[in-house]
Write an enzyme that holds these catalytic residues in place. Sequence first.
Site, PDB file in Angstrom:
ATOM      1  N   HIS A  34      42.056  37.785  35.067  1.00 22.01           N
ATOM      2  CA  HIS A  34      41.516  37.631  36.419  1.00 22.01           C
ATOM      3  C   HIS A  34      41.958  38.746  37.367  1.00 22.01           C
ATOM      4  O   HIS A  34      41.156  39.358  38.047  1.00 22.01           O
ATOM      5  CB  HIS A  34      41.881  36.261  36.988  1.00 22.01           C
ATOM      6  CG  HIS A  34      41.253  36.026  38.319  1.00 22.01           C
ATOM      7  ND1 HIS A  34      39.885  36.000  38.501  1.00 22.01           N
ATOM      8  CD2 HIS A  34      41.787  35.866  39.558  1.00 22.01           C
ATOM      9  CE1 HIS A  34      39.612  35.819  39.776  1.00 22.01           C
ATOM     10  NE2 HIS A  34      40.740  35.747  40.445  1.00 22.01           N
ATOM     11  N   ASP A  80      34.297  35.646  40.011  1.00 20.33           N
ATOM     12  CA  ASP A  80      34.452  35.162  41.386  1.00 20.33           C
ATOM     13  C   ASP A  80      33.118  34.692  41.958  1.00 20.33           C
ATOM     14  O   ASP A  80      32.732  35.070  43.063  1.00 20.33           O
ATOM     15  CB  ASP A  80      35.078  36.253  42.266  1.00 20.33           C
ATOM     16  CG  ASP A  80      36.401  36.755  41.690  1.00 20.33           C
ATOM     17  OD1 ASP A  80      36.377  37.342  40.590  1.00 20.33           O
ATOM     18  OD2 ASP A  80      37.445  36.543  42.316  1.00 20.33           O
ATOM     19  N   ASP A  97      37.840  32.383  38.781  1.00 19.57           N
ATOM     20  CA  ASP A  97      37.440  31.960  40.130  1.00 19.57           C
ATOM     21  C   ASP A  97      36.010  31.440  40.098  1.00 19.57           C
ATOM     22  O   ASP A  97      35.047  32.161  40.352  1.00 19.57           O
ATOM     23  CB  ASP A  97      37.598  33.084  41.170  1.00 19.57           C
ATOM     24  CG  ASP A  97      39.048  33.252  41.599  1.00 19.57           C
ATOM     25  OD1 ASP A  97      39.915  32.519  41.076  1.00 19.57           O
ATOM     26  OD2 ASP A  97      39.309  34.108  42.454  1.00 19.57           O
ATOM     27  N   HIS A 124      44.456  42.619  47.449  1.00 19.86           N
ATOM     28  CA  HIS A 124      45.201  42.263  46.234  1.00 19.86           C
ATOM     29  C   HIS A 124      45.957  43.451  45.638  1.00 19.86           C
ATOM     30  O   HIS A 124      46.105  43.548  44.405  1.00 19.86           O
ATOM     31  CB  HIS A 124      44.271  41.651  45.183  1.00 19.86           C
ATOM     32  CG  HIS A 124      43.533  40.440  45.686  1.00 19.86           C
ATOM     33  ND1 HIS A 124      44.189  39.331  46.160  1.00 19.86           N
ATOM     34  CD2 HIS A 124      42.202  40.170  45.802  1.00 19.86           C
ATOM     35  CE1 HIS A 124      43.293  38.428  46.536  1.00 19.86           C
ATOM     36  NE2 HIS A 124      42.092  38.922  46.334  1.00 19.86           N
ATOM     37  N   ASN A 126      42.941  32.458  40.204  1.00 22.28           N
ATOM     38  CA  ASN A 126      43.824  31.758  41.148  1.00 22.28           C
ATOM     39  C   ASN A 126      43.138  30.543  41.781  1.00 22.28           C
ATOM     40  O   ASN A 126      43.796  29.575  42.134  1.00 22.28           O
ATOM     41  CB  ASN A 126      44.335  32.707  42.234  1.00 22.28           C
ATOM     42  CG  ASN A 126      43.239  33.469  42.922  1.00 22.28           C
ATOM     43  OD1 ASN A 126      42.427  34.134  42.263  1.00 22.28           O
ATOM     44  ND2 ASN A 126      43.179  33.385  44.241  1.00 22.28           N
ATOM     45  N   HIS A 184      36.890  41.309  45.353  1.00 24.00           N
ATOM     46  CA  HIS A 184      35.477  40.969  45.527  1.00 24.00           C
ATOM     47  C   HIS A 184      34.630  42.213  45.749  1.00 24.00           C
ATOM     48  O   HIS A 184      34.096  42.458  46.830  1.00 24.00           O
ATOM     49  CB  HIS A 184      35.311  39.978  46.673  1.00 24.00           C
ATOM     50  CG  HIS A 184      36.055  38.696  46.404  1.00 24.00           C
ATOM     51  ND1 HIS A 184      36.438  37.824  47.384  1.00 24.00           N
ATOM     52  CD2 HIS A 184      36.495  38.161  45.232  1.00 24.00           C
ATOM     53  CE1 HIS A 184      37.068  36.800  46.822  1.00 24.00           C
ATOM     54  NE2 HIS A 184      37.121  36.982  45.527  1.00 24.00           N
TER      55      HIS A 184
END
Length: 462
Positions: A312, A161, A190, A322, A227, A351
Site C-alpha cells: 500500500h 485508493d 484503501d 505521506h 491504512n 492519491h
Amino acid sequence: MISRCCYLLLVVITVADFCDGGVTSRFVRKLQESRDMPLDSDVFRAPPGYNAPQQVHITQGDHEGKGMIVSWVTVDEPGSSTVTYWTRNGQKRSAHGRITSYKYYTYQSGYIHHCTLKNLQHDMKYFYEVGTGGNTTRRFWFKTPPEVGPDVPFTFGLIGDLGQTYDSNDTLTHYEKNSMGGQTLLVVGDLSYADRYPNHDNVRWDTWGRFVERSNAYQPWIWVTGNHEIDFAPEIGETKPFKPFTHRYHVPHRASNSTSPHWYSVKIASAYIIVLSSYSAYGEYTPQTLWLQDELPKVNRSQTPWLIVLMHSPWYNSYADHVMEGESMRVMYEWLLVRYKVDLVFAGHVHAYERSERISNIAYRVVYGGCRPVLDENAPVYITVGDGGNVEGLSKNMIEPQPEYSAYREASFGHATLSIRNRTHAFYNWHRNQDGYNIVADSVWFHNRIWTPYSEILPSLK
Ligand SMILES: *[C@@H]1O[C@H](CO)[C@@H](O)[C@H](O)[C@H]1NC(C)=O
Ligand SMILES: *[C@@H]1O[C@H](CO)[C@@H](O)[C@H](O)[C@H]1NC(C)=O
Ligand SMILES: *[C@@H]1O[C@H](CO)[C@@H](O)[C@H](O)[C@H]1NC(C)=O
Ligand SMILES: *[C@@H]1O[C@H](CO)[C@@H](O)[C@H](O)[C@H]1NC(C)=O
Ligand SMILES: *[C@@H]1O[C@H](CO)[C@@H](O)[C@H](O)[C@H]1NC(C)=O
Ligand SMILES: [Fe+2]
C-alpha cells in the site's frame, strides 16, 4: 579501481543532484473536491428479493488459479451458503461455504458468506449461482486464469485508493470500458473509506461492496490491505485491527504458507504476485519477514517470469503527501527485492500517479549517510496508482524539482493496465479519467528482469 567506482558514484550523485527528472504532467483537471455518492445512489441499490445475496465478490482461491473464493452478504436471515457452478456444457456442481458476521461499535453486519470453489479447470468460463436453495438466488459468471506458464499472456488492471465517490465510479467505469480488457484487478489497498464516517460507519463498507459488485462478481480482485482497512478505534472500543476487512474479504494466504491474510502470494498465468502489508510488522524475525525471506527463493522464473510485488505505502514517492512513510519498510526489504530481481512494485496511498525509473537505494545506513537512489538494472520499477478517486481528493503538491528517479508523475484520477505478452515483454498503460476510454496518458514496454538481456535504462540517464 576503487577510486574509479567512487568517481562513477559521484557522477551519478551529481547528476541526481542537479538534473530534473522525467515528466511532470501539468494536465489541467477538474479541481472540485470528490464527494461520496449519496446512500440512495443507483450503484448502492440492494438487489430485489427477500434475503437476496448482495455485495457478491470473488478472488483467487488457491496458489495456481484453479480455485475461486466466492463471497456475498445476506441481510434478512443467514440463508443458504451454497454456490452452484457449471461450465457451458458441463454438469452442475455445488460447494458449501461458511457464514461469519461481526459487530463494530453499534453496527451489526449482515451474514457474510465465503465459499471456495476448488479444482476448477483453467481458462474456462464458469457460471455460478449464489444462495442456492435459499429464498432468492442470483447468477453471475467468471473466467478462470489460464494454466501457469512462462509465455502465457495475461492482462491485469490496477486500481488503488478507490473509495466511493463520483470519481471512484468514473475510475471503475473507465477500467470496465478499457479495451485492454483487464482479466484480474490488483487492488493496492484503501477500499471503502468507511473509516472517514463517524464511528467508522460500516454501512459504508456495505455500500462499497454493492458498488464494486458489477465488476468484482465477474473477475477476481486481488486484495492488499491499506491504512483505511485498519479500522482501529479504541475510543469506541474497537481495538482489533482489520476487523471489517478480514471478515468481509478472504484471501488464499494459507496456500502460500502465510499465517496472515495481509501477506501472501498467488500465481496467475506468467506472473508471480507477492502481496505485502505496510501495516503489519516487518522488522527482523517477524512473521511477515520470515515468510518473505522464504518466499522469494521459491519463485521459479522459468515458470512465472514476471515477479510483481504489491503493497500500500510506496517506497519511492515525490509528492508532498505521506513523505517517508514507506521508508522503514524499504530499508528492511528493498535489498531482497533487488537480489531477486523483482520486475515491478505497485503501491497506492498517495492519491496521484507516479512511475519511477529502475532504481535502488540499498546502501542506506544512517551512520554512513550520503546515500541516494541510483539507477539499477536489477531493481524494480515503482509505480504509485493511489489515484482511484476517493473522498480525500488528489495529492497535488509535488517535490520540486522532480527527482531524477521519477519518470512520470501526474495528479489525476485514473487506473492502469499491465498486459503481459510473453516472458520478455509486458505493455503497461496508465489512463486518466478525463480522457476517452482508450486514450493512454503514460505508456511503456517493460522488459523482464530475468529474460531480457538488454538494458532498460535510457542512455540519457546513464
Ligand atoms: C424463505 O424460504 C423459506 C424456505 O423455503 C420459506 O419457508 C419462507 O416462507 C421464505 N420466506 C419468504 C419471505 O419468502
Ligand atoms: C456510476 O457509473 C455507472 C456506469 O457508468 C452509471 O450507470 C451510474 O449511473 C453512475 N452512478 C453515479 C451515482 O454516478
Ligand atoms: C507450504 O508448505 C508445505 C509444507 O512445508 C509444502 O509442502 C508446500 O509446498 C508449501 N507451499 C508453498 C506454496 O510454498
Ligand atoms: C522451474 O520451472 C520449470 C518450468 O516449469 C521446470 O522445468 C523446473 O523444473 C522448475 N525448477 C525447479 C527448481 O522447480
Ligand atoms: C514477445 O512479445 C513481444 C511484444 O509483442 C514481441 O516483440 C517478441 O517477439 C515476443 N517474443 C517472443 C519470443 O515471442
Ligand atoms: Fe492509504
